[in-house]
Design a protein around this motif. Structure first.
Motif, mmCIF file in Angstrom:
data_model
loop_
_atom_site.group_PDB
_atom_site.id
_atom_site.type_symbol
_atom_site.label_atom_id
_atom_site.label_comp_id
_atom_site.label_asym_id
_atom_site.label_seq_id
_atom_site.Cartn_x
_atom_site.Cartn_y
_atom_site.Cartn_z
ATOM 1 N N ALA A 33 0.840 -1.210 0.000
ATOM 2 C CA ALA A 33 0.000 0.000 0.000
ATOM 3 C C ALA A 33 0.873 1.258 0.000
ATOM 4 O O ALA A 33 1.819 1.372 0.779
ATOM 5 N N ILE A 34 0.552 2.184 -0.900
ATOM 6 C CA ILE A 34 1.256 3.469 -0.942
ATOM 7 C C ILE A 34 0.274 4.645 -0.885
ATOM 8 O O ILE A 34 0.662 5.788 -1.108
ATOM 9 N N THR A 35 -0.971 4.371 -0.569
ATOM 10 C CA THR A 35 -1.994 5.419 -0.558
ATOM 11 C C THR A 35 -1.634 6.547 0.397
ATOM 12 O O THR A 35 -1.681 7.729 0.016
ATOM 13 N N HIS A 36 -1.282 6.219 1.626
ATOM 14 C CA HIS A 36 -1.058 7.264 2.633
ATOM 15 C C HIS A 36 0.124 8.186 2.316
ATOM 16 O O HIS A 36 -0.037 9.411 2.409
ATOM 17 N N THR A 39 -0.744 -0.041 -9.272
ATOM 18 C CA THR A 39 -2.139 -0.384 -9.539
ATOM 19 C C THR A 39 -3.050 0.327 -8.543
ATOM 20 O O THR A 39 -2.631 0.689 -7.446
ATOM 21 N N VAL A 40 -4.286 0.528 -8.966
ATOM 22 C CA VAL A 40 -5.352 0.974 -8.075
ATOM 23 C C VAL A 40 -6.207 -0.267 -7.846
ATOM 24 O O VAL A 40 -6.626 -0.923 -8.793
ATOM 25 N N GLN A 41 -6.425 -0.584 -6.569
ATOM 26 C CA GLN A 41 -7.139 -1.816 -6.264
ATOM 27 C C GLN A 41 -7.934 -1.663 -4.976
ATOM 28 O O GLN A 41 -7.735 -0.699 -4.231
ATOM 29 N N GLY A 59 -7.441 1.834 -3.257
ATOM 30 C CA GLY A 59 -6.150 2.180 -2.682
ATOM 31 C C GLY A 59 -5.087 2.127 -3.764
ATOM 32 O O GLY A 59 -5.268 1.487 -4.809
ATOM 33 N N LEU A 60 -3.981 2.803 -3.514
ATOM 34 C CA LEU A 60 -2.850 2.805 -4.437
ATOM 35 C C LEU A 60 -1.830 1.777 -3.945
ATOM 36 O O LEU A 60 -1.525 1.721 -2.750
#
Length: 140
Positions: free
Chosen positions: A19-22, A50-52, A117-118
């Motif tokens: 996860a790299i969203t934050h 990816t967006v997942q 999420g990214l």
């Protein structure tokens, strides 16, 4: 119109989604831009972006299984194997996914859906340090 760039490193523990969203949403907020277009770039050839779905971890497990079946390490007839048996499969998996994403920024946040999420998608077995490049073009 203003633009900002940023780089950060992601440590992976081998194959899988990280996860790299934050870090991305935190950086977008720090820029102060409220409307624009965010580009996320991964300058590597054996991992991707990816967006997942970010709610149910079994989605990530199913994605990993799907890619193992689609591009197997064992039994593949690959010529390129300079860095081991996961080398060419990692390149193929990257080719089938994405090295870059473009996401609108609205009200100071990437316009992700509720369950999105990214992720950095690591395609190699060994842990790696991966660089992510961000570019935001927009207005305050």
């Amino acid at each position: 119109m203003k633009q900002h760039t940023h780089r950060f490193t992601v440590r992976t523990s081998g194959k899988g989604l990280v996860a790299i969203t934050h870090p991305v949403t935190d950086w977008v907020a720090q820029t102060g831009l409220t409307t624009g277009l965010l580009t996320i770039w991964c300058p590597h050839t054996s991992c991707s972006l990816t967006v997942q779905e970010n709610a149910d971890p079994t989605v990530q497990e199913d994605i990993a299984r799907f890619f193992e079946a689609l591009v197997p390490e064992q039994g593949g007839r690959y010529i390129h194997s300079s860095e081991g048996p996961d080398d060419m499969p990692a390149h193929l998996r990257t080719m089938l996914t994405q090295s870059g994403l473009s996401i609108p920024v609205i009200d100071g946040e990437p316009a992700l859906g509720t369950w999105q999420g990214l992720y950095l998608f690591e395609h190699r077995r060994a842990p790696h340090r991966r660089e992510i490049v961000l570019h935001l073009l927009g207005e305050e």
